[in-house]
Design an enzyme around this catalytic site. Structure first.
Site, PDB file in Angstrom:
ATOM      1  N   ASP A 161       2.303 -17.302  13.057  1.00  0.00           N
ATOM      2  CA  ASP A 161       2.995 -17.274  14.330  1.00  0.00           C
ATOM      3  C   ASP A 161       2.339 -17.017  15.332  1.00  0.00           C
ATOM      4  OD1 ASP A 161       5.561 -16.999  15.966  1.00  0.00           O
ATOM      5  OD2 ASP A 161       6.321 -16.360  14.107  1.00  0.00           O
ATOM      6  N   ASP A 206       5.382 -19.704  19.174  1.00  0.00           N
ATOM      7  CA  ASP A 206       6.519 -18.751  19.752  1.00  0.00           C
ATOM      8  C   ASP A 206       6.777 -19.057  21.208  1.00  0.00           C
ATOM      9  OD1 ASP A 206       8.220 -16.332  19.154  1.00  0.00           O
ATOM     10  OD2 ASP A 206       6.949 -15.622  20.980  1.00  0.00           O
ATOM     11  N   ASN A 235       0.724  -1.121   0.114  1.00  0.00           N
ATOM     12  CA  ASN A 235       0.168   0.081  -0.005  1.00  0.00           C
ATOM     13  C   ASN A 235       0.774   1.190   0.065  1.00  0.00           C
ATOM     14  OD1 ASN A 235       0.990   0.297   2.523  1.00  0.00           O
ATOM     15  ND2 ASN A 235      -0.880   0.154   3.624  1.00  0.00           N
ATOM     16  N   ASP A 284       3.482  -5.604   4.112  1.00  0.00           N
ATOM     17  CA  ASP A 284       1.987  -5.855   4.569  1.00  0.00           C
ATOM     18  C   ASP A 284       1.235  -7.026   3.657  1.00  0.00           C
ATOM     19  OD1 ASP A 284       1.441  -4.845   1.845  1.00  0.00           O
ATOM     20  OD2 ASP A 284       1.125  -2.815   2.551  1.00  0.00           O
ATOM     21  N   ASP A 330       2.977   2.573   2.137  1.00  0.00           N
ATOM     22  CA  ASP A 330       3.296   3.385   3.501  1.00  0.00           C
ATOM     23  C   ASP A 330       4.622   2.993   3.696  1.00  0.00           C
ATOM     24  OD1 ASP A 330       3.145   0.779   4.308  1.00  0.00           O
ATOM     25  OD2 ASP A 330       1.553   1.368   5.861  1.00  0.00           O
ATOM     26  N   HIS A 367      14.384 -14.577  11.545  1.00  0.00           N
ATOM     27  CA  HIS A 367      14.406 -13.382  11.785  1.00  0.00           C
ATOM     28  C   HIS A 367      15.048 -13.061  13.103  1.00  0.00           C
ATOM     29  CE1 HIS A 367      11.231 -15.015  14.169  1.00  0.00           C
ATOM     30  NE2 HIS A 367      11.197 -14.091  14.832  1.00  0.00           N
ATOM     31  N   ASP A 368      15.516 -13.864  13.821  1.00  0.00           N
ATOM     32  CA  ASP A 368      16.398 -13.565  15.179  1.00  0.00           C
ATOM     33  C   ASP A 368      17.706 -14.075  14.982  1.00  0.00           C
ATOM     34  OD1 ASP A 368      13.759 -13.353  16.266  1.00  0.00           O
ATOM     35  OD2 ASP A 368      13.669 -15.429  16.739  1.00  0.00           O
ATOM     36  N   GLU A 380       9.073 -23.395  18.888  1.00  0.00           N
ATOM     37  CA  GLU A 380      10.348 -22.835  19.065  1.00  0.00           C
ATOM     38  C   GLU A 380      10.817 -23.224  20.617  1.00  0.00           C
ATOM     39  OE1 GLU A 380      12.626 -18.341  18.789  1.00  0.00           O
ATOM     40  OE2 GLU A 380      10.625 -18.768  20.043  1.00  0.00           O
TER      41      GLU A 380
HETATM   42  C1  GLC Z   1      10.783 -15.904  19.452  1.00  0.00           C
HETATM   43  C2  GLC Z   1      10.719 -14.732  18.216  1.00  0.00           C
HETATM   44  C3  GLC Z   1      11.572 -13.405  18.430  1.00  0.00           C
HETATM   45  C4  GLC Z   1      10.674 -12.885  19.647  1.00  0.00           C
HETATM   46  C5  GLC Z   1      10.700 -13.580  20.887  1.00  0.00           C
HETATM   47  C6  GLC Z   1       9.709 -13.075  21.833  1.00  0.00           C
HETATM   48  O1  GLC Z   1      12.123 -16.202  19.966  1.00  0.00           O
HETATM   49  O2  GLC Z   1      11.172 -15.530  17.218  1.00  0.00           O
HETATM   50  O3  GLC Z   1      11.421 -12.649  17.281  1.00  0.00           O
HETATM   51  O4  GLC Z   1      11.470 -11.547  19.828  1.00  0.00           O
HETATM   52  O5  GLC Z   1      10.109 -15.016  20.757  1.00  0.00           O
HETATM   53  O6  GLC Z   1       8.488 -13.254  21.305  1.00  0.00           O
END
Ligand code: GLC
Length: 567
Positions: A100, A205, A25, A31, A27, A340-341, A263
């Site tokens: 997630d 998560d 979009n 998204d 911004d 992403h971590d 996780e």
């Molecule tokens: C998991 C996620 C991470 C987040 C953490 C707290 O490890 O992958 O990105 O910061 O949980 O939710």
């Protein structure tokens, strides 16, 4: 493969970080419409199981992992209609969607927490961990000395009172109390809501932390300079986690046939993890661990020189095999290099100098090991770390921000800290996805998230690579196609796997014995190395150089050279 094999047994996963994937979009923030616009791309790439990082309403203290309303889509990402469209369009293309699900904590802006604060006699107060602090003279100390994951005490004072609430991540993410049956039911309702809407499953998560040591006694392990102790055993993989998950399975996952992947992080052994994901008795289908994510010594390496940071290939092999040995007959296993971590895998184990070669070698190792591979968005074009110039550039990530504050307090200079963050910060993997070499790398009209990596102008982008038959993306596409061929998939999942020349310090090589034998050989070094090989090669399925250097049963392997062979 048996006909009744679960769908993830022939799936290749793909992890989408929505904030920086594609902006539909204009911004400046990624998204859901952006994701929908890339579904054809993902289909063509060959992946079929999409894990999308949290899409729920959130004040974005931890980029969506701090949920303020589970029933609402984050307005930054779109609407419920957009989400339904995503499900519909993904399913039309045979792509499954895993959302997630953040269930260890909420945002402090979630109405449950707000109610818990404003009315201490409310049921919501019992959803969280509130404890009295300790008065020492005119000082008010937290209830114990535990330190959380984001470099602070796990306790935050409720202003104007002696009460503290517990948060193992940021102070805007209060932990919820899973020992409370009513709280658990609230989460089951949310899960059912999304399953009824059509999602295929959940990435659970921070699952390992659902149970805490309810004695809340201080830890006697060594304390840091602030008297805090990082003793994760107080809130990780405690026995009650299994009880909660078994109930979750009985009440929600099993009746709805939902896929679940948890996780569990770095604090768990494969044997412990099996309790969660054993095919017969485990409550969930798979668990992610971090053991293969940090084998280059970069983690905690602020005092190290660059020369001390290199891939410990032996450690990597040991970690892959530890999980394989424990799981291959009993459990399904996910495989990933990076999410992403973590910093980008290309910068960790590969090389920006040998971007093309190393991205392909890493892809080959991952795609053909036992398990279900998950590719992190951008790895298919060899994206690398952000190369930011100062600590503040990494501050969209709250964990990095807290870490910087703590490193500054310990006397490190900004130059030292920046150098360290360029190696380790998870913001490195959160730069906008590079779609083409035009403005903003084709991410969107503007950028209101982490700054781009400028290498999109030098071929690190989807469009340019699609035109080049020898590009990383074309290698990925072909490798995924091969990985999903039924015969190969069968050997990968059911053949007996062993490492070749385990003690070789530079090369990761393994063989699956099946109807055909499948061999991966990959150098993880930026220099030439040798590898003895006595099997008869019947087919070179994948290779990242133009010719083969093999003489007297010895391969000369050039930087990051890799093969997938049938022997
Ligand atoms: C998991 C996620 C991470 C987040 C953490 C707290 O490890 O992958 O990105 O910061 O949980 O939710």
């Amino acid at each position: 493969m048996e006909n009744n094999a679960p769908f993830w047994n022939d799936s290749v996963g793909y992890i989408i970080y929505p904030e920086t994937f594609c902006d539909g979009n204009g911004d400046g923030v990624g998204d859901i419409p952006g994701i929908v616009s890339k579904l054809d791309y993902l289909k063509e790439l060959g992946v079929n199981l999409l894990w999308i990082c949290p899409l729920f309403a959130s004040p974005m203290d931890d980029n969506g992992y701090d949920v303020s309303d589970y029933y609402k889509i984050n307005p930054l990402y779109g609407t419920e209609e957009d989400f339904k469209k995503l499900l519909e369009e993904a399913h039309k293309r045979g792509l499954r969607i895993v959302v997630d699900f953040v269930l260890n904590h909420t945002s402090d802006e979630h109405p449950w927490f707000q109610k818990a604060l404003s009315d201490p006699s409310s049921p919501e107060r019992g959803y969280y961990f509130f404890r009295k602090g300790v008065r020492q003279g005119d000082q008010l100390l937290p209830p114990n000395n535990w330190k959380g994951f984001f470099s602070t005490s796990v306790w935050e004072n409720v202003e104007g009172t002696d009460d503290f609430y517990m948060h193992i991540f940021s102070k805007k993410m209060p932990d919820v109390d899973w020992s409370n049956p009513e709280l658990r039911q609230r989460y089951y309702e949310i899960a059912r809501h999304y399953l009824d809407m059509g999602v295929d499953g959940f990435r659970l998560d921070a699952l390992a932390h659902l149970a805490k040591d309810l004695s809340f006694a201080s830890s006697s392990l060594p304390a840091d300079e602030n008297g805090l102790v990082y003793d994760t055993s107080r809130f990780s993989n405690r026995p009650e986690v299994l009880d909660y998950l078994l109930e979750f399975k009985k009440e929600v996952l099993a009746p709805k046939h939902a896929f679940s992947i948890g996780e569990v992080g770095g604090g768990v052994s494969p044997e412990e993890a099996l309790r969660y994901c054993d095919r017969q008795s485990g409550p969930i289908n798979m668990v992610f661990n971090f053991d293969t994510a940090w084998c280059n010594g970069a983690y905690g390496s602020i005092d190290k020189n660059d020369e001390e940071i290199f891939t410990d290939v032996l450690e990597l092999k040991r970690n892959f095999m530890r999980w394989y040995d424990a799981c291959h007959e009993k459990a399904d296993m996910p495989l990933y290099w990076c999410n992403h971590d973590h910093p980008r895998v290309l910068s960790q184990y590969g090389s920006t100098k040998y971007r093309n070669e190393s991205a392909k070698a890493l892809a080959t190792i991952l795609l053909f090991f036992y398990g279900t591979p998950f590719i992190y968005n951008g790895d298919e074009i060899g994206m690398s770390n952000a190369e930011y110039a100062k600590p503040e550039d990494f501050f969209r990530d709250v964990s990095t921000k807290n870490e910087v504050l703590s490193l500054r307090a310990r006397g490190y200079s900004d130059a030292q800290i920046t150098h360290y963050l360029c190696r380790t910060s998870r913001a490195n993997a959160r730069t906008p996805m590079q779609w083409n070499h035009e403005e903003n790398a084709g991410f969107g009209k503007k950028i209101a998230v982490n700054a781009l990596n400028e290498n999109y102008k030098e071929g690190v982008n989807v469009l340019d690579q699609m035109k080049d038959p020898w590009s990383i993306i074309n290698f990925f596409q072909y490798a995924i196609l091969k990985r999903r061929e039924p015969e190969i998939n069968d050997i990968v999942l059911h053949g007996k796997l062993h490492i070749l020349d385990f003690n070789h310090p530079d090369v990761l090589a393994y063989m699956h014995e099946g109807k055909e034998n499948l061999v991966v050989i990959a150098s993880l070094r930026p220099y030439e190395t040798y590898f003895s090989f006595y099997h008869m090669i019947r087919d070179v399925v994948l290779h990242n150089y133009g010719d083969v250097l093999l003489k007297d049963h010895v391969f000369t392997l050039r930087p990051f050279e890799c093969f997938l062979l049938k022997v």
